[in-house]
Design a protein around this motif. Structure first.
Motif, short mmCIF file in Angstrom:
data_model
loop_
_atom_site.label_atom_id
_atom_site.label_comp_id
_atom_site.label_asym_id
_atom_site.label_seq_id
_atom_site.Cartn_x
_atom_site.Cartn_y
_atom_site.Cartn_z
N SER A 120 0.82 -1.22 0.00
CA SER A 120 0.00 0.00 0.00
C SER A 120 0.85 1.27 0.00
N ALA A 121 2.06 1.21 0.57
CA ALA A 121 2.93 2.39 0.63
C ALA A 121 3.56 2.72 -0.72
N ILE A 122 3.67 1.73 -1.60
CA ILE A 122 4.35 1.97 -2.88
C ILE A 122 3.44 1.77 -4.08
N LEU A 123 2.16 1.51 -3.86
CA LEU A 123 1.25 1.24 -4.96
C LEU A 123 1.16 2.45 -5.88
N PRO A 124 1.45 2.28 -7.15
CA PRO A 124 1.46 3.41 -8.09
C PRO A 124 0.07 3.98 -8.35
N ALA A 125 0.05 5.26 -8.67
CA ALA A 125 -1.17 5.93 -9.10
C ALA A 125 -1.22 6.02 -10.62
N THR A 126 -0.08 5.80 -11.27
CA THR A 126 0.05 5.94 -12.71
C THR A 126 -0.53 4.71 -13.42
N SER A 132 4.90 0.36 -14.01
CA SER A 132 6.08 -0.41 -13.61
C SER A 132 7.20 0.51 -13.11
N GLN A 133 7.43 1.62 -13.82
CA GLN A 133 8.48 2.54 -13.40
C GLN A 133 8.14 3.19 -12.08
N GLU A 134 6.88 3.61 -11.91
CA GLU A 134 6.49 4.25 -10.65
C GLU A 134 6.62 3.28 -9.49
N LEU A 135 6.25 2.02 -9.70
CA LEU A 135 6.37 1.02 -8.64
C LEU A 135 7.83 0.92 -8.17
N LYS A 136 8.76 0.86 -9.12
CA LYS A 136 10.18 0.74 -8.78
C LYS A 136 10.69 2.01 -8.09
N ILE A 137 10.30 3.16 -8.62
CA ILE A 137 10.75 4.42 -8.04
C ILE A 137 10.22 4.56 -6.61
N ARG A 138 8.95 4.25 -6.41
CA ARG A 138 8.37 4.34 -5.07
C ARG A 138 9.05 3.36 -4.11
N ALA A 139 9.37 2.16 -4.60
CA ALA A 139 10.03 1.17 -3.73
C ALA A 139 11.41 1.65 -3.31
N TRP A 140 12.23 2.08 -4.27
CA TRP A 140 13.60 2.48 -3.94
C TRP A 140 13.65 3.79 -3.15
N ARG A 141 12.68 4.66 -3.39
CA ARG A 141 12.73 5.97 -2.72
C ARG A 141 11.71 6.08 -1.60
N SER A 142 11.19 4.96 -1.14
CA SER A 142 10.16 4.94 -0.11
C SER A 142 10.68 5.50 1.21
N PRO A 143 9.86 6.32 1.89
CA PRO A 143 10.25 6.79 3.22
C PRO A 143 10.34 5.63 4.23
N CYS A 144 9.73 4.50 3.89
CA CYS A 144 9.79 3.31 4.78
C CYS A 144 11.16 2.63 4.71
N ARG A 145 12.04 3.12 3.83
CA ARG A 145 13.38 2.55 3.69
C ARG A 145 13.33 1.06 3.33
N LEU A 146 12.59 0.75 2.27
CA LEU A 146 12.51 -0.64 1.83
C LEU A 146 13.88 -1.13 1.39
N ARG A 147 14.15 -2.37 1.66
CA ARG A 147 15.37 -3.00 1.17
C ARG A 147 15.06 -3.58 -0.20
N CYS A 148 15.69 -3.00 -1.24
CA CYS A 148 15.37 -3.35 -2.62
C CYS A 148 16.56 -4.02 -3.29
N GLY A 149 16.26 -4.87 -4.25
CA GLY A 149 17.31 -5.54 -5.00
C GLY A 149 16.82 -5.96 -6.37
N GLU A 150 17.77 -6.31 -7.20
CA GLU A 150 17.47 -6.75 -8.57
C GLU A 150 18.22 -8.06 -8.79
N PHE A 151 17.52 -9.06 -9.31
CA PHE A 151 18.12 -10.38 -9.47
C PHE A 151 17.89 -10.92 -10.86
#
Length: 186
Positions: A120-126, A132-151
């Protein structure tokens, strides 16, 4: 019921539906399949050990990451993805890295895993191509400090008519990125 056709295949788990579309009466589902059980907390019917999950799932299950993005690059076989699609992906990915400071290598990959508690904190409005881009941007730049990675994931030849149109869709993505940049400036 008579219109539903069932099929049997090897035992596997469907981890994520990436895409669905229909052509006439035929429904196509693009699924991530894992040969085995991607949920090790469920016991096997015969008591045997399950093969370990791929790193993408293991990192989430073990609590190391909150958001995971798939990465198709480097491609095992460059012939699997036409040059113009690789080029547009690389350009958009470069732009996202520069504008938002996000260390992506494959911004156009549609495979994402996110912990439900953070969705709910990163769900895109776009809508549309910018989702897809907004989801990634919100995840990496989230104020919740999500731990993000790419595999890495395996990219295989897709069957059927592709829905992605590099020039049209890239233009839409650039427009959406400009809007997102105004919202999420570093």
């Amino acid at each position: 019921p008579e219109q539903i056709q069932w099929f049997k295949g090897p035992a596997c788990s469907a981890g994520h539906m990436m895409n669905a579309f229909n052509e006439g009466n035929l429904l196509h589902l693009d699924l991530c399949l894992y040969q085995g059980n991607s949920f090790p907390f469920f016991p096997s019917a015969d008591g045997s050990e399950y093969k370990p999950c791929p790193p993408l799932l293991t990192r989430m299950i073990e609590g190391e990451l909150d958001f995971v993005n798939g990465c198709r690059f480097p491609l095992r076989d460059p012939a699997l993805m036409p040059f113009y699609k690789r080029a547009s992906n690389l350009l958009i990915t470069w732009l996202i890295r520069k504008l938002f400071g996000i260390p992506l290598r494959d911004s156009q990959c549609g495979l994402h895993l996110v912990r439900t508690v953070h969705l709910s904190a990163i769900l895109p409005a776009t809508p549309g191509m910018g989702f897809s881009q907004e989801l990634k941007i919100r995840a990496w730049r989230s104020p919740c400090r999500l731990r993000c990675g790419e595999f890495p994931i395996r990219y295989e030849m897709r069957e059927g008519r592709p829905r992605y149109r590099a020039i049209r869709d890239s233009a839409l993505v650039f427009r959406e990125l400009w809007t997102l940049y105004r919202l999420f400036r570093p």
